[in-house]
Design a protein around this motif. Structure first.
Motif, PDB file in Angstrom:
ATOM      1  N   MET A 180      -3.779   0.495   0.774  1.00 23.22           N
ATOM      2  CA  MET A 180      -3.178  -0.345  -0.256  1.00 23.22           C
ATOM      3  C   MET A 180      -2.326  -1.405   0.404  1.00 23.22           C
ATOM      4  O   MET A 180      -1.711  -1.152   1.444  1.00 23.22           O
ATOM      5  CB  MET A 180      -2.243   0.488  -1.134  1.00 23.22           C
ATOM      6  CG  MET A 180      -2.850   1.745  -1.688  1.00 23.22           C
ATOM      7  SD  MET A 180      -1.588   2.788  -2.480  1.00 23.22           S
ATOM      8  CE  MET A 180      -1.441   1.948  -4.066  1.00 23.22           C
ATOM      9  N   GLU A 181      -2.253  -2.577  -0.211  1.00 24.72           N
ATOM     10  CA  GLU A 181      -1.277  -3.555   0.243  1.00 24.72           C
ATOM     11  C   GLU A 181       0.103  -2.898   0.212  1.00 24.72           C
ATOM     12  O   GLU A 181       0.422  -2.180  -0.749  1.00 24.72           O
ATOM     13  CB  GLU A 181      -1.337  -4.796  -0.666  1.00 24.72           C
ATOM     14  CG  GLU A 181      -2.568  -5.657  -0.361  1.00 24.72           C
ATOM     15  CD  GLU A 181      -3.285  -6.198  -1.593  1.00 24.72           C
ATOM     16  OE1 GLU A 181      -2.952  -5.780  -2.710  1.00 24.72           O
ATOM     17  OE2 GLU A 181      -4.197  -7.036  -1.416  1.00 24.72           O
ATOM     18  N   THR A 184       2.729  -3.473  -3.750  1.00 26.63           N
ATOM     19  CA  THR A 184       1.629  -3.500  -4.719  1.00 26.63           C
ATOM     20  C   THR A 184       2.095  -2.989  -6.069  1.00 26.63           C
ATOM     21  O   THR A 184       3.275  -2.666  -6.264  1.00 26.63           O
ATOM     22  CB  THR A 184       0.432  -2.668  -4.180  1.00 26.63           C
ATOM     23  OG1 THR A 184      -0.710  -2.908  -4.994  1.00 26.63           O
ATOM     24  CG2 THR A 184       0.742  -1.179  -4.160  1.00 26.63           C
ATOM     25  N   TYR A 239      -7.608  -0.528  -2.026  1.00 26.35           N
ATOM     26  CA  TYR A 239      -7.183  -1.018  -3.333  1.00 26.35           C
ATOM     27  C   TYR A 239      -6.452  -2.333  -3.104  1.00 26.35           C
ATOM     28  O   TYR A 239      -5.442  -2.363  -2.406  1.00 26.35           O
ATOM     29  CB  TYR A 239      -6.270   0.004  -4.005  1.00 26.35           C
ATOM     30  CG  TYR A 239      -5.548  -0.527  -5.224  1.00 26.35           C
ATOM     31  CD1 TYR A 239      -6.226  -0.714  -6.431  1.00 26.35           C
ATOM     32  CD2 TYR A 239      -4.194  -0.861  -5.179  1.00 26.35           C
ATOM     33  CE1 TYR A 239      -5.576  -1.203  -7.548  1.00 26.35           C
ATOM     34  CE2 TYR A 239      -3.531  -1.356  -6.301  1.00 26.35           C
ATOM     35  CZ  TYR A 239      -4.229  -1.528  -7.479  1.00 26.35           C
ATOM     36  OH  TYR A 239      -3.582  -2.031  -8.590  1.00 26.35           O
ATOM     37  N   THR A 240      -6.981  -3.415  -3.640  1.00 25.78           N
ATOM     38  CA  THR A 240      -6.352  -4.722  -3.397  1.00 25.78           C
ATOM     39  C   THR A 240      -6.259  -5.546  -4.680  1.00 25.78           C
ATOM     40  O   THR A 240      -7.108  -5.444  -5.575  1.00 25.78           O
ATOM     41  CB  THR A 240      -7.137  -5.511  -2.323  1.00 25.78           C
ATOM     42  OG1 THR A 240      -6.508  -6.790  -2.113  1.00 25.78           O
ATOM     43  CG2 THR A 240      -8.593  -5.741  -2.721  1.00 25.78           C
ATOM     44  N   ILE A 241      -5.206  -6.336  -4.761  1.00 23.02           N
ATOM     45  CA  ILE A 241      -5.040  -7.317  -5.847  1.00 23.02           C
ATOM     46  C   ILE A 241      -5.173  -8.669  -5.157  1.00 23.02           C
ATOM     47  O   ILE A 241      -4.181  -9.240  -4.695  1.00 23.02           O
ATOM     48  CB  ILE A 241      -3.662  -7.175  -6.532  1.00 23.02           C
ATOM     49  CG1 ILE A 241      -3.435  -5.721  -6.950  1.00 23.02           C
ATOM     50  CG2 ILE A 241      -3.540  -8.127  -7.725  1.00 23.02           C
ATOM     51  CD1 ILE A 241      -2.010  -5.410  -7.404  1.00 23.02           C
ATOM     52  N   GLN A 245      -1.494 -11.932  -5.935  1.00 25.09           N
ATOM     53  CA  GLN A 245      -1.144 -10.525  -5.672  1.00 25.09           C
ATOM     54  C   GLN A 245       0.211 -10.129  -6.278  1.00 25.09           C
ATOM     55  O   GLN A 245       1.158 -10.915  -6.274  1.00 25.09           O
ATOM     56  CB  GLN A 245      -1.136 -10.294  -4.152  1.00 25.09           C
ATOM     57  CG  GLN A 245      -1.344  -8.853  -3.721  1.00 25.09           C
ATOM     58  CD  GLN A 245      -0.058  -8.125  -3.395  1.00 25.09           C
ATOM     59  OE1 GLN A 245       1.002  -8.735  -3.256  1.00 25.09           O
ATOM     60  NE2 GLN A 245      -0.136  -6.803  -3.288  1.00 25.09           N
TER      61      GLN A 245
END
Lengths: 511, 511
Positions: A180-181, A184, A239-241, A245
């Motif tokens: 994950m970033e 987040t 898992y990325t936005i 972001q």
């Protein structure tokens, strides 16, 4: 490109999800069918517990729609105190809608098959959502983010959170790992933990020139996983936005995404792309010069060609990407409607979970949404025109907020850096603390300072997967212009933010 | 009666549910508050990603409501072929509604605090549901099924299925056991298995004089659990549909419920009471005599005093009962709104799960429902008056269906037994097969016979938790009059049912 029916990534599907059995009681075992059996051509059903629509109290619904956001109150107030009313009807500004009906009418039993009537919409429905709305989502993705393979489909969800839970559930076994970033949408951790899995943060570059994920860090981490994360399963997913972001506001370019996708191929993981507000693309900050600049309005074709960053779906050739969308930010959160795009096999696994956990999104909400999308907006392109109007207002508000920041002394003195977002609704303001500062202590203190000055913001560290890991990069706050009532409030809130920071530094980083 | 805050049944809460941690990022750690801190009295928020209602395309909604079910088409057609139109306005029949507005208006920003406006309803909301609607549910339970202790509360759900999942999740650890009526709403098994638990069937008496559960069987099973179910955990819960049971249609009297509750006390388990249609109480079958008998209309007070069977909640003194309600059968399934009633401690555990799995029911649906409940029905008693109108129509349709059955030769010859339901929407027809019949084979065959004659019904065995266990009691079909369009269809479907059975027996139980 996959051409056959077979899914090449079977090994990434979670055992729990794949073992789930759908239990219902109105299915018939056709193997037991007598040889002379012929079904009746006009059967009547005493079987299903579905109340006839004659029992539904609602006969019809009429929905009045505005032609543009804030239609009744839009009031572009500028920082130089000039005040100018935006023309009420944005349609005149080269943004014409085909359909100009104000009122959307929903009937009990209708004939138009692209609409959802009350008889259908207020009844039980399939877990994938009503066909018409699910088709709209497919058409929309086909138009905007066409996947790089054929065997994709969509299913409705009850919003982005539901989308996150269901995509995680589809692939995660207990003990699995999701990258994950490091900053987040942390509630995702709840969904990951629900599957017995763990979220592992990856470094972000939190500065104006960044595209988010620190690619060198990620590459090195994957190359040396066994050494760096001894005893941990290899990552099953990222898992990325990627667009606007949350919380940093950073956006990955398509070239950047290709590099990340190459890593996903090499190290065999799924990309879960969460994109709740990426359609709100934002050109670089421009100082408001006293009148509202309406040159931010663009055509649908321009928008699709030059402004929207293509989804990971467009790069995907294997069904390695699960994309999570929602109508929350573009229509209304209260709908509780979103959708998931991915390989048919994965969506099928997700639908079996839907049978257990959330069934289908509210039919009442689906009915309202579908009728507005078709009766008012006329389908996909009209919907994009609405998004462009939202976008224009977001650009305006973003400019107002950043303008207050850049003209301040704290910016002039270099005490803050501003991440001007390329999309979405979040701006990050990075505090330039002296070296050796106890960041956590000062961020907490400054947050109370903001509260006493009357402005609510979110400390980046509150959104860290692991505060210890991220403390060095955690001296920023997330600001959004989405919830405020009008431009005056945006300007006033920005001023309070500036004043609080000024006061904090003036007092030597003390309250 | 518990008087303190402490919940006496802590040991029955599931470890997984209790360990769940809610993760959000806008909460502030007040322990770090500076001593001089004073919050601003008019804060502005740049924090939450909640779009201002100016961004919601919907400005207002108008909902037209019918005064009685099937208002526009109600057509009471009798088996003697006489046809009589029910007066359009049932209100004239001593069923007056205070409010006679046809139209419910929902505004963007309203003043009436008992209503939900678009600003609130289309926004994110609490997982327990919007305060106003949650309050309605509390008021309703207080009026109809007041629990026998004080520390109870309610939370909204997204319907009965969601209620089942969440109540199961709150108490079941892997390996736990839930007792279930042997014929039941089998999708509940999905929810039980999701928790790693097992459903164990308990015998029902499937005949006209029964109240459902075979109490002797249940008592004996509990007394001799270790012997009869070696190696299995003691039951953590009983899942029961006590009123108009699905599929049998049977109803437990309050005296019966007291005996079951005493067993729950003695053997320390939770009672999960699922009651989707119990409010549709039905007096004993009466042959329609050519004109519609409207003497089934009763007052709210009569209804509450003499017709509704009190919930297990009314017997409960410990917070041992979780009651699952839904608006699906009384308003519309497409709302996806239900609620759960139980001890505050259990509801709190459930709300932590709601944060992960389904968030809150659609705000659009909540908005529509709350405005109809208050603007049209005027609150709890007006809503009960609507239920009474539903009930009148259900009684009528039930009478039509049973009438076709009892005047048939198959009934005269004693080939079928009919369970006349005291509530709900299901009638069971028990087939009197000769001793030694292969029930499963004949039920399957007869089901195809029904399909060829053009009538859909549900074999009881399809709803068995364990077909082998239940085969002896499984020679019945579930019939419902809920989905059909009009009386003609009910009568025609009933005739087809009779004809199919007749044909089946005439052919010596062959197709």
């Amino acid at each position: 490109m996959t051409t056959g029916d077979e899914y090449q990534l079977e090994h990434l599907i979670s055992k729990r999800a794949d073992a789930r059995e759908k239990i219902h009681f109105t299915t018939v075992d056709l193997t037991k069918q007598p040889k002379d059996f012929k079904p009746h051509d006009k059967p009547l059903h005493l079987s299903w517990g579905t109340p006839n629509d004659g029992f539904f109290p609602v006969n019809s619904i009429s929905v009045e729609i505005q032609d543009s956001p804030f239609e009744s109150s839009l009031n572009f107030h500028h920082t130089n105190n000039s005040l100018e009313q935006l023309p009420k009807d944005l349609k005149k500004l080269d943004l014409s809608l085909e359909k100009d009906k104000k009122s959307v009418n929903i009937v009990k039993r209708g004939e138009d098959k692209s609409l959802i009537d009350i008889r259908q919409g207020f009844q039980y429905s399939m877990h994938s959502g009503m066909d018409q709305l699910n088709q709209f989502c497919k058409d929309f993705i086909e138009r905007v983010h066409k996947p790089g393979y054929n065997e994709w489909t969509t299913t409705l969800s009850t919003g982005a959170g539901d989308g996150i839970l269901k995509t995680m559930d589809a692939i995660l076994n207990p003990g699995d790992v999701v990258l994950m970033e490091e900053f987040t949408f942390v509630p995702s951790l709840m969904m990951i933990r629900e599957c017995g899995a763990t979220g592992v943060p990856i470094k972000l570059s939190v500065n104006s020139h960044s595209e988010g994920i620190d690619l060198d860090y990620l590459t090195n981490l994957l190359e040396n996983w066994e050494t760096l994360k001894p005893g941990m399963n290899k990552p099953k997913a990222l898992y990325t936005i990627p667009t606007g972001q949350n919380p940093t506001g950073l956006t990955q370019s398509v070239e950047f995404r290709k590099k990340v996708y190459a890593l996903a191929e090499k190290y065999d993981f799924i990309i879960i792309e969460d994109d709740p507000y990426g359609y709100l693309t934002l050109p670089p900050f421009k100082k408001p010069d006293g009148v509202v600049k309406l040159d931010e309005f663009i055509t649908v074709e321009e928008y699709l060609k030059d402004h929207v960053t293509p989804s990971y779906l467009t790069i995907d050739t294997k069904g390695r990407v699960l994309r999570i969308e929602t109508f929350s930010k573009l229509f209304a959160p209260g709908l509780r409607i979103g959708f998931i795009v991915g390989h048919k096999r994965l969506i099928d696994v997700i639908l079996r979970y839907a049978a257990v956990v959330t069934k289908f999104p509210s039919g009442v909400a689906q009915t309202l949404l579908q009728n507005v999308l078709y009766q008012k907006f006329g389908g996909v392109d009209g919907w994009i025109e609405w998004i462009l109007k939202m976008r224009a207002v977001y650009i305006h508000k973003r400019n107002l907020l950043i303008n207050e920041l850049v003209k301040s002394t704290i910016y002039e003195k270099g005490l803050i850096d501003i991440i001007d977002p390329k999309a979405g609704m979040f701006i990050s303001v990075v505090l330039k603390f002296p070296e050796g500062t106890d960041v956590q202590e000062k961020i907490d203190l400054l947050n109370f300072k903001f509260a006493s000055f009357g402005v609510g913001v979110v400390p980046g560290l509150n959104m860290a997967v692991d505060k210890k890991f991220s403390i060095e990069r955690g001296s920023f706050f997330r600001l959004t212009f989405a919830p405020l009532n009008n431009d005056e409030e945006v300007v006033e809130a920005s001023k309070r933010f500036v004043d609080a920071v000024e006061d904090f530094f003036a007092k030597g980083l003390e309250y």
